[in-house]
Design an enzyme around this catalytic site. Structure first.
Site, short mmCIF file in Angstrom:
data_model
loop_
_atom_site.label_atom_id
_atom_site.label_comp_id
_atom_site.label_asym_id
_atom_site.label_seq_id
_atom_site.Cartn_x
_atom_site.Cartn_y
_atom_site.Cartn_z
CB CYS A 160 -7.35 -4.22 -5.93
SG CYS A 160 -8.80 -5.27 -6.05
CG HIS A 161 -5.34 -9.99 -7.23
ND1 HIS A 161 -5.92 -9.44 -8.35
CD2 HIS A 161 -4.31 -10.76 -7.66
CE1 HIS A 161 -5.27 -9.86 -9.42
NE2 HIS A 161 -4.28 -10.67 -9.03
CD GLU B 123 -1.92 -12.54 -10.76
OE1 GLU B 123 -0.99 -11.82 -10.31
OE2 GLU B 123 -3.01 -12.07 -11.11
CE1 TYR C 286 -4.03 -2.06 0.36
CE2 TYR C 286 -2.63 -3.36 1.81
CZ TYR C 286 -3.78 -3.24 1.06
OH TYR C 286 -4.69 -4.27 1.00
CG ASN D 298 -10.68 -2.48 -8.35
OD1 ASN D 298 -11.23 -1.98 -9.32
ND2 ASN D 298 -9.82 -3.47 -8.46
#
Length: 152
Positions: free
Chosen positions: A121-122, A148, A90, A113
């Protein structure tokens, strides 16, 4: 407004199109109870989301329509710069948008979001590496990040 739904490995996804752009993509724990209204753009979006969950797509090529405050728009526009399989804190996002004291506000922008996954945003985590806050539930955030990393 047109909308469709997609059953992903981590729950149902609702996606909406307004003014020829994707305006909304959120997770549901159960199948959303609405009649689908497919359009060519929504079909393309669904295909790209399916490719993402197959590990074949790292970036999305879709028009999006974001509605929010100037600050939230800055945050959301910065999120798309986080590469697939990587994370930012953040604080790093706050610095990137030129407001280093705005860590909590960045968290609030992430929480609001409206286009999950496409606006990733993850990929934003706490400064200590912990997963904090995710509108789609923390277990999904964890799943997406692990997925990912495996598919970089």
């Amino acid at each position: 407004m047109n909308k469709m739904k997609f059953e992903s490995p981590i729950g149902w996804i609702e996606i909406r199109e307004e003014d020829s752009a994707i305006s909304y993509l959120v997770f549901h724990n159960e199948e959303p109870p609405f009649e689908e209204q497919p359009t060519p753009l929504l079909e393309t979006a669904m295909n790209q989301i399916a490719e993402y969950f197959q590990g074949k797509r790292k970036n999305f090529d879709l028009p999006v329509e974001l509605m929010g405050t100037y600050f939230r728009m800055k945050v959301w526009n910065e999120l798309v710069n986080i590469p697939y399989g990587y994370t930012r804190t953040y604080g790093e996002i706050a610095i990137a948008i030129g407001n280093p004291q705005a860590c909590r506000a960045v968290g609030q922008a992430n929480h609001h979001n409206p286009i999950s996954i496409i606006i990733p945003c993850h990929r934003v985590i706490g400064s200590d590496g912990n997963l904090t806050g995710y509108g789609g539930e923390l277990w999904r955030k964890k799943w997406l990040l692990e997925f990912e990393k495996k598919n970089i």
